[in-house]
Design a protein around this motif. Sequence first.
Motif, PDB file in Angstrom:
ATOM      1  N   PHE A   1      -5.322 -17.165 112.435  1.00  0.00           N
ATOM      2  CA  PHE A   1      -4.386 -17.983 111.664  1.00  0.00           C
ATOM      3  C   PHE A   1      -4.816 -19.446 111.543  1.00  0.00           C
ATOM      4  O   PHE A   1      -4.101 -20.239 110.931  1.00  0.00           O
ATOM      5  CB  PHE A   1      -2.991 -17.905 112.276  1.00  0.00           C
ATOM      6  CG  PHE A   1      -2.271 -16.629 111.945  1.00  0.00           C
ATOM      7  CD1 PHE A   1      -1.806 -16.395 110.664  1.00  0.00           C
ATOM      8  CD2 PHE A   1      -2.072 -15.661 112.902  1.00  0.00           C
ATOM      9  CE1 PHE A   1      -1.144 -15.217 110.346  1.00  0.00           C
ATOM     10  CE2 PHE A   1      -1.409 -14.484 112.607  1.00  0.00           C
ATOM     11  CZ  PHE A   1      -0.951 -14.258 111.320  1.00  0.00           C
ATOM     12  N   THR A   2      -5.945 -19.807 112.128  1.00  0.00           N
ATOM     13  CA  THR A   2      -6.436 -21.183 112.001  1.00  0.00           C
ATOM     14  C   THR A   2      -7.844 -21.201 111.412  1.00  0.00           C
ATOM     15  O   THR A   2      -8.035 -21.434 110.213  1.00  0.00           O
ATOM     16  CB  THR A   2      -6.424 -21.891 113.366  1.00  0.00           C
ATOM     17  OG1 THR A   2      -7.163 -21.108 114.326  1.00  0.00           O
ATOM     18  CG2 THR A   2      -5.009 -22.081 113.867  1.00  0.00           C
TER      19      THR A   2
ATOM     20  N   ASN B   1      -3.913 -11.603 106.846  1.00  0.00           N
ATOM     21  CA  ASN B   1      -3.845 -11.746 108.305  1.00  0.00           C
ATOM     22  C   ASN B   1      -2.547 -11.156 108.865  1.00  0.00           C
ATOM     23  O   ASN B   1      -2.547 -10.517 109.922  1.00  0.00           O
ATOM     24  CB  ASN B   1      -3.957 -13.215 108.698  1.00  0.00           C
ATOM     25  CG  ASN B   1      -5.321 -13.793 108.384  1.00  0.00           C
ATOM     26  OD1 ASN B   1      -6.290 -13.066 108.200  1.00  0.00           O
ATOM     27  ND2 ASN B   1      -5.404 -15.114 108.309  1.00  0.00           N
ATOM     28  N   VAL B   2      -1.451 -11.411 108.161  1.00  0.00           N
ATOM     29  CA  VAL B   2      -0.162 -10.865 108.605  1.00  0.00           C
ATOM     30  C   VAL B   2      -0.224  -9.341 108.629  1.00  0.00           C
ATOM     31  O   VAL B   2       0.225  -8.696 109.589  1.00  0.00           O
ATOM     32  CB  VAL B   2       0.971 -11.359 107.692  1.00  0.00           C
ATOM     33  CG1 VAL B   2       2.264 -10.607 107.973  1.00  0.00           C
ATOM     34  CG2 VAL B   2       1.190 -12.853 107.877  1.00  0.00           C
ATOM     35  N   THR B   3      -0.790  -8.745 107.595  1.00  0.00           N
ATOM     36  CA  THR B   3      -0.876  -7.282 107.524  1.00  0.00           C
ATOM     37  C   THR B   3      -1.747  -6.720 108.640  1.00  0.00           C
ATOM     38  O   THR B   3      -1.350  -5.782 109.356  1.00  0.00           O
ATOM     39  CB  THR B   3      -1.444  -6.857 106.160  1.00  0.00           C
ATOM     40  OG1 THR B   3      -0.616  -7.373 105.113  1.00  0.00           O
ATOM     41  CG2 THR B   3      -1.512  -5.341 106.051  1.00  0.00           C
TER      42      THR B   3
ATOM     43  N   LEU C   1       5.143 -13.542 112.874  1.00  0.00           N
ATOM     44  CA  LEU C   1       5.940 -14.370 111.965  1.00  0.00           C
ATOM     45  C   LEU C   1       5.824 -15.844 112.323  1.00  0.00           C
ATOM     46  O   LEU C   1       5.595 -16.700 111.440  1.00  0.00           O
ATOM     47  CB  LEU C   1       7.396 -13.920 112.003  1.00  0.00           C
ATOM     48  CG  LEU C   1       8.359 -14.628 111.052  1.00  0.00           C
ATOM     49  CD1 LEU C   1       7.949 -14.407 109.616  1.00  0.00           C
ATOM     50  CD2 LEU C   1       9.786 -14.146 111.287  1.00  0.00           C
ATOM     51  N   LEU C   2       5.970 -16.173 113.594  1.00  0.00           N
ATOM     52  CA  LEU C   2       5.848 -17.568 114.010  1.00  0.00           C
ATOM     53  C   LEU C   2       4.441 -18.100 113.760  1.00  0.00           C
ATOM     54  O   LEU C   2       4.265 -19.236 113.308  1.00  0.00           O
ATOM     55  CB  LEU C   2       6.209 -17.694 115.497  1.00  0.00           C
ATOM     56  CG  LEU C   2       7.680 -17.413 115.866  1.00  0.00           C
ATOM     57  CD1 LEU C   2       7.875 -17.512 117.368  1.00  0.00           C
ATOM     58  CD2 LEU C   2       8.606 -18.379 115.136  1.00  0.00           C
ATOM     59  N   ALA C   3       3.420 -17.284 114.049  1.00  0.00           N
ATOM     60  CA  ALA C   3       2.039 -17.725 113.837  1.00  0.00           C
ATOM     61  C   ALA C   3       1.754 -17.946 112.360  1.00  0.00           C
ATOM     62  O   ALA C   3       1.065 -18.905 111.981  1.00  0.00           O
ATOM     63  CB  ALA C   3       1.068 -16.700 114.427  1.00  0.00           C
TER      64      ALA C   3
ATOM     65  N   SER D   1       0.775 -21.458 110.622  1.00  0.00           N
ATOM     66  CA  SER D   1      -0.468 -21.564 109.855  1.00  0.00           C
ATOM     67  C   SER D   1      -0.200 -22.049 108.438  1.00  0.00           C
ATOM     68  O   SER D   1      -0.957 -22.854 107.883  1.00  0.00           O
ATOM     69  CB  SER D   1      -1.168 -20.208 109.826  1.00  0.00           C
ATOM     70  OG  SER D   1      -2.326 -20.243 109.027  1.00  0.00           O
ATOM     71  N   LEU D   2       0.890 -21.567 107.835  1.00  0.00           N
ATOM     72  CA  LEU D   2       1.232 -21.982 106.475  1.00  0.00           C
ATOM     73  C   LEU D   2       1.493 -23.477 106.395  1.00  0.00           C
ATOM     74  O   LEU D   2       1.064 -24.148 105.450  1.00  0.00           O
ATOM     75  CB  LEU D   2       2.460 -21.194 106.007  1.00  0.00           C
ATOM     76  CG  LEU D   2       2.957 -21.454 104.587  1.00  0.00           C
ATOM     77  CD1 LEU D   2       1.926 -21.021 103.569  1.00  0.00           C
ATOM     78  CD2 LEU D   2       4.276 -20.719 104.349  1.00  0.00           C
TER      79      LEU D   2
END
Length: 372
Positions: free
Chosen positions: A32-33, A184-186, A232-234, A238-239
């Motif tokens: 996520f980064t 990434n979420v998927t 979700l938090l990550a 990241s967003l």
Amino acid sequence: MRSLLNTLRLMLKELRAIRRDRVMAVLILYVFTVATWMVANAASTEIRDLAVAVVDEDRSPLSHRLTDAIRPPLFQEAPVLSPEAAAAAQLEGRYVLVLSIPPDFERDLRSGHAPKLMLLVDATAMAQAGNGATFLQQLLADELQDYADPGGHGTAPVDVVFRNRFNPNLTATWFTSVMQLMNNVTILTLILSGAAMIREREQGTIEHVLVMPVRPHEIVLSKILASGLVILLASVASLVTVIHWGLGVPLTNSLGLYVLGAAVYVVAVGSIGLLLATFTRNMGQFGLLVIPVIIVMLLLSGGVTPLESMPDWMQAVIRTVSPAPHFVAFAQSVLYRDAGFAQVAGELLRMAAMAALALSVVLVRFRKVLSG
């Protein structure tokens, strides 16, 4: 109330397990980064500093003018080469485009003839070749039009004015960064939810959970909610930090609506990951099973290639069996176009229906696994 408390206690247990898994924690942080940043900047199809060479066999003021028009930031300064040198340089891959200006080009143009310019394109660089050739063709057409009609006194029958909405500068980073976040979420939701079940089996702690006064749906919900909360938090962090602050991608005022949709999506994908885990006995088997599922979900989500370019039957199938295309459409509408709840309610309902169906199938399958 007792069931809710049991679910929360099991959820806390799962969160502690994720915290102790340092490899998974590092993977989530990296994906996520660093990975999001690298993909957004490296996977750009924008035309910038494209290598172009010119073969000028006319040596006229007009040919010099056309050569001087090829300049940064779209193109590099175009050197003038001989035909042999240009052919050798393009063979070596040093120039994507080679513009060849024939002899007596300006004289033939002034005489009312229709001289031709030849543009040699190295089509092995697909994105640069297609986009670069289009940009260069438009640039040359504008220069020739200005040469033929310096004052712009000619009247065109139609004046077409383009205005790019939602991405006025056509910056590829705005699109690739958000789509990489969706991917990434998927990926991580599938892996993390399934790994929670496999970890219980491999460590032998699933038996300890089964003798506790808890029911199967509480175990399933705790694993899905724990992994979904982490992802979700990550993703939101990241967003905001990487994509908005780091890459400069503007965000709309619908961040809360995005969180709602992402929460529904991670429940659906987490249920799929847990379902896959019920068919495997160890992480090796789970990895072999989840890889093709990830590939299909990502390639047919609409984030890599447009759904409109796929056959109609494939669009219908993927919209029926996968929540990914609905999440991509939802995220693009919310984050790019500042859509409200009314505009994305359909996608939200479809994701919620898929999440409920996947969760029901997981519960049935999970009870069979426990009874077996």
